[in-house]
Design a protein around this motif. Sequence first.
Motif, PDB file in Angstrom:
ATOM      1  N   ALA A   1       2.272  -1.362   2.525  1.00  0.00           N
ATOM      2  CA  ALA A   1       3.270  -2.423   2.434  1.00  0.00           C
ATOM      3  C   ALA A   1       4.260  -2.081   1.349  1.00  0.00           C
ATOM      4  CB  ALA A   1       2.591  -3.754   2.124  1.00  0.00           C
TER       5      ALA A   1
ATOM      6  N   ASP B   1      -6.630  -7.381   8.850  1.00  0.00           N
ATOM      7  CA  ASP B   1      -6.299  -6.018   8.460  1.00  0.00           C
ATOM      8  C   ASP B   1      -6.978  -5.598   7.163  1.00  0.00           C
ATOM      9  OD1 ASP B   1      -4.707  -5.533  10.639  1.00  0.00           O
ATOM     10  OD2 ASP B   1      -2.870  -6.201   9.653  1.00  0.00           O
TER      11      ASP B   1
ATOM     12  N   SER C   1      -8.359   1.863   8.663  1.00  0.00           N
ATOM     13  CA  SER C   1      -6.931   1.769   8.419  1.00  0.00           C
ATOM     14  C   SER C   1      -6.655   1.522   6.950  1.00  0.00           C
ATOM     15  CB  SER C   1      -6.335   0.656   9.275  1.00  0.00           C
ATOM     16  OG  SER C   1      -6.875  -0.582   8.898  1.00  0.00           O
TER      17      SER C   1
ATOM     18  N   ASN D   1      12.174   3.134   3.754  1.00  0.00           N
ATOM     19  CA  ASN D   1      11.828   3.002   5.159  1.00  0.00           C
ATOM     20  C   ASN D   1      13.014   3.270   6.071  1.00  0.00           C
ATOM     21  OD1 ASN D   1      13.249   0.680   4.743  1.00  0.00           O
ATOM     22  ND2 ASN D   1      11.523  -0.727   5.047  1.00  0.00           N
TER      23      ASN D   1
ATOM     24  N   ASP E   1      13.639  -5.257   3.504  1.00  0.00           N
ATOM     25  CA  ASP E   1      12.202  -5.415   3.706  1.00  0.00           C
ATOM     26  C   ASP E   1      11.994  -6.574   4.666  1.00  0.00           C
ATOM     27  OD1 ASP E   1       9.496  -5.334   3.576  1.00  0.00           O
ATOM     28  OD2 ASP E   1       9.320  -6.090   1.527  1.00  0.00           O
TER      29      ASP E   1
ATOM     30  N   GLN F   1       7.169  -6.578   7.482  1.00  0.00           N
ATOM     31  CA  GLN F   1       6.184  -5.995   8.400  1.00  0.00           C
ATOM     32  C   GLN F   1       5.248  -5.069   7.649  1.00  0.00           C
ATOM     33  OE1 GLN F   1       8.220  -4.098  11.592  1.00  0.00           O
ATOM     34  NE2 GLN F   1       8.532  -6.008  12.704  1.00  0.00           N
ATOM     35  N   VAL F   2       4.017  -5.041   8.079  1.00  0.00           N
ATOM     36  CA  VAL F   2       3.008  -4.181   7.483  1.00  0.00           C
ATOM     37  C   VAL F   2       2.732  -3.051   8.456  1.00  0.00           C
ATOM     38  CG1 VAL F   2       0.628  -4.062   6.688  1.00  0.00           C
ATOM     39  CG2 VAL F   2       1.975  -6.105   6.230  1.00  0.00           C
ATOM     40  N   GLY F   3       2.807  -1.825   7.964  1.00  0.00           N
ATOM     41  CA  GLY F   3       2.495  -0.671   8.804  1.00  0.00           C
ATOM     42  C   GLY F   3       1.060  -0.253   8.572  1.00  0.00           C
ATOM     43  N   ILE F   4       0.449   0.328   9.564  1.00  0.00           N
ATOM     44  CA  ILE F   4      -0.932   0.767   9.452  1.00  0.00           C
ATOM     45  C   ILE F   4      -0.962   2.279   9.657  1.00  0.00           C
ATOM     46  CG2 ILE F   4      -3.241   0.656  10.433  1.00  0.00           C
ATOM     47  CD1 ILE F   4      -2.645  -2.200  11.266  1.00  0.00           C
ATOM     48  N   ALA F   5      -1.501   2.969   8.675  1.00  0.00           N
ATOM     49  CA  ALA F   5      -1.695   4.410   8.796  1.00  0.00           C
ATOM     50  C   ALA F   5      -3.145   4.635   9.190  1.00  0.00           C
ATOM     51  CB  ALA F   5      -1.397   5.089   7.462  1.00  0.00           C
TER      52      ALA F   5
END
Length: 137
Positions: free
Chosen positions: A19, A9, A15, A33, A39, A42-46
Amino acid sequence: MAYPQDDSDLFSPLSILVAGAEGDDPGNGDTGNGDGGHDDGQVGIATKTRAKPKKPSQFKVLMLNDDYTPMEFVVMVLKRFFHMDLEQATRVMLHVHQKGVGVCGIFPYEIAETKVNQVMDFARQNQHPLQCTLEKA
């Protein structure tokens, strides 16, 4: 800040890693969130959406008739520069001969311009007055 476990990533050009890290929120530890401050690592991807590129304008490559260029030479040019088979090249050559002008192909501007220049240079090298031009399709 929490970091991803692998490097896949980190190097993705489209992307942005998002985090939540402990201490980012000066309030009650809630990372915003919506899960009450838990927490889960997990890592979100925009991702950015790209505008679809516009297709390039198309141009017709036109061959003009003259009374001096041999028909065999025109057929050879159509085969060589426009990748036509013998039957198709003969058909286009006869159309140019009878109607005065014919379409050799339709291409984006840079390709059409290159083909016109190639045909004109080749005709000049072989001492033929063959004319080729382009117009917007």
